[in-house]
Scaffold this motif. Structure first.
Motif, PDB file in Angstrom:
ATOM      1  N   ILE A 120       0.555   4.167  -2.876  1.00  0.00           N
ATOM      2  CA  ILE A 120       0.283   5.582  -2.588  1.00  0.00           C
ATOM      3  C   ILE A 120       1.377   6.466  -3.195  1.00  0.00           C
ATOM      4  CG2 ILE A 120       0.144   7.281  -0.709  1.00  0.00           C
ATOM      5  CD1 ILE A 120      -1.096   4.917   0.984  1.00  0.00           C
ATOM      6  N   ASP A 167      -7.652  -2.349   1.757  1.00  0.00           N
ATOM      7  CA  ASP A 167      -6.766  -1.279   2.239  1.00  0.00           C
ATOM      8  C   ASP A 167      -6.680  -0.133   1.232  1.00  0.00           C
ATOM      9  OD1 ASP A 167      -5.345  -2.797   0.415  1.00  0.00           O
ATOM     10  OD2 ASP A 167      -3.463  -2.743   1.541  1.00  0.00           O
ATOM     11  N   TYR A 168      -6.642  -0.482  -0.047  1.00  0.00           N
ATOM     12  CA  TYR A 168      -6.598   0.593  -1.048  1.00  0.00           C
ATOM     13  C   TYR A 168      -7.939   1.315  -1.135  1.00  0.00           C
ATOM     14  CZ  TYR A 168      -6.266   3.329  -5.228  1.00  0.00           C
ATOM     15  OH  TYR A 168      -6.302   4.391  -6.088  1.00  0.00           O
ATOM     16  N   CYS A 210      -6.481   9.878  -5.871  1.00  0.00           N
ATOM     17  CA  CYS A 210      -6.642   8.573  -6.527  1.00  0.00           C
ATOM     18  C   CYS A 210      -7.554   8.654  -7.745  1.00  0.00           C
ATOM     19  CB  CYS A 210      -7.208   7.557  -5.537  1.00  0.00           C
ATOM     20  SG  CYS A 210      -6.170   7.341  -4.113  1.00  0.00           S
ATOM     21  N   ILE A 255       0.828  -1.214   0.000  1.00  0.00           N
ATOM     22  CA  ILE A 255       0.000   0.000   0.000  1.00  0.00           C
ATOM     23  C   ILE A 255       0.863   1.265   0.000  1.00  0.00           C
ATOM     24  CG2 ILE A 255      -0.323   0.021   2.524  1.00  0.00           C
ATOM     25  CD1 ILE A 255      -3.007   1.016  -0.053  1.00  0.00           C
ATOM     26  N   SER A 256       1.975   1.242   0.740  1.00  0.00           N
ATOM     27  CA  SER A 256       2.813   2.440   0.804  1.00  0.00           C
ATOM     28  C   SER A 256       3.361   2.792  -0.582  1.00  0.00           C
ATOM     29  CB  SER A 256       3.973   2.213   1.788  1.00  0.00           C
ATOM     30  OG  SER A 256       4.729   1.088   1.370  1.00  0.00           O
ATOM     31  N   ASN A 316      -8.964   9.769   0.254  1.00  0.00           N
ATOM     32  CA  ASN A 316      -8.094  10.629  -0.560  1.00  0.00           C
ATOM     33  C   ASN A 316      -8.569  10.675  -2.019  1.00  0.00           C
ATOM     34  OD1 ASN A 316      -5.510  11.054   1.352  1.00  0.00           O
ATOM     35  ND2 ASN A 316      -6.253   8.950   1.541  1.00  0.00           N
ATOM     36  N   GLU A 362     -10.058   1.818   1.182  1.00  0.00           N
ATOM     37  CA  GLU A 362     -10.159   2.734   2.329  1.00  0.00           C
ATOM     38  C   GLU A 362      -9.360   4.004   2.081  1.00  0.00           C
ATOM     39  OE1 GLU A 362      -9.046   0.731   5.962  1.00  0.00           O
ATOM     40  OE2 GLU A 362     -10.583  -0.794   5.599  1.00  0.00           O
ATOM     41  N   PHE A 363      -8.145   3.806   1.545  1.00  0.00           N
ATOM     42  CA  PHE A 363      -7.292   4.952   1.250  1.00  0.00           C
ATOM     43  C   PHE A 363      -7.953   5.845   0.206  1.00  0.00           C
ATOM     44  CE2 PHE A 363      -4.048   7.003  -1.322  1.00  0.00           C
ATOM     45  CZ  PHE A 363      -3.368   7.728  -0.348  1.00  0.00           C
ATOM     46  N   LYS A 364      -8.540   5.197  -0.797  1.00  0.00           N
ATOM     47  CA  LYS A 364      -9.175   5.933  -1.890  1.00  0.00           C
ATOM     48  C   LYS A 364     -10.342   6.780  -1.376  1.00  0.00           C
ATOM     49  CE  LYS A 364     -11.211   5.181  -6.437  1.00  0.00           C
ATOM     50  NZ  LYS A 364     -11.607   4.197  -7.441  1.00  0.00           N
TER      51      LYS A 364
END
Lengths: 103, 152
Positions: B106, B138-139, B150, B102-103, B146, B141-143
């Motif tokens: 991003i 996990d992606y 994305c 994931i890092s 943010n 959630e990040f999306k």
């Protein structure tokens, strides 16, 4: 299952059911029953066959510790064609001989 | 990029070899009783680095996620299919996280990679594998948090 393995090993060596029957001193129909998984052999027979085909009794009987995962170009839910299965069986034999574990 | 994955397998005590499997099989992870774990792949896979890395990472995933699962009747028995599909999913997820943590995903987004094919290029994997990676929680959630960053 045991019967499938027996059939595979027998075919690998180009043997007939009657050849195995002679070795075990049983009738060819008994071998047929084994290969169709309609009858199970006794412990001594399994040991004998494992020794004869140079495989472990684990291989003949215990499938619980086997992990095989094939990466495919098609839908993994489809049945594999017989020639692909045969090639995998050949590869398994290769692995058994080349990558035997010391443990 | 191929060599580093193979080296990772060797460091993980997995034997690696090539084998001319018949279609549709192109690679196999196998761990038999009394044998070392082995990953084998069709040699022509090496001609496509993206595909090789994708396939190989999934096979690595089987080593780390499928051990102990009984899959011997994979090719024969309908009743085992559900277990297999779960095992396949776990292996794919492992491979996708391994090659596209994931890092780094991003970071790739921040670097301005906006298309699926750019991400695939960035990580040297197939576009299908990128799509799978982007579908993981996990992606997602990040999306959600943010959206401006994305585009994929």
């Amino acid at each position: 299952m045991f019967g499938d393995k027996l059939k595979f090993l027998r075919n690998m060596r180009d043997l007939k059911q009657k050849d195995i029957a002679k070795l075990l001193n049983v009738s060819p129909s008994t071998i047929g029953m084994y290969e169709q998984n309609r009858r199970d052999p006794d412990t001594e027979t399994i040991k004998f066959l494992a020794n004869y085909f140079e495989v472990t009794t684990d291989y003949l009987l215990d499938e619980k510790n086997i992990t095989i995962a094939a990466n495919r170009t098609d839908d993994p839910m489809n049945d594999l064609p017989p020639e692909a299965i045969e090639e995998i069986e050949r590869f398994k034999e290769f692995v058994r001989h080349k990558y035997k574990s010391d443990r | 990029m191929i060599d580093s994955l193979i080296q990772f397998a060797i460091d993980s005590e997995i034997e690696v070899t090539t084998w001319d499997f018949k279609p549709p099989v192109r690679a196999i992870y196998i761990h038999l009783p009394d044998s070392k774990p082995v990953i084998a792949y069709c040699p022509k896979l090496e001609n496509d680095t993206c595909l090789f890395r994708t396939v190989f990472s999934e096979e690595l995933g089987h080593h780390f996620t499928s051990v102990g699962h009984a899959l011997p009747k994979e090719y024969y028995n309908y009743a085992d299919r559900l277990v297999i599909s779960k095992a396949e999913y776990k292996a794919m997820r492992w491979g996708a996280n391994f090659l596209m943590p994931i890092s780094q995903l991003i970071y790739a987004a921040k670097e301005g990679n906006k298309e699926i094919w750019q991400i695939a290029d960035y990580f040297t994997v197939t576009e299908e594998f990128v799509k799978f990676r982007l579908s993981l929680p996990d992606y997602q959630e990040f999306k959600t948090a943010n959206r401006r960053l994305c585009s994929f």
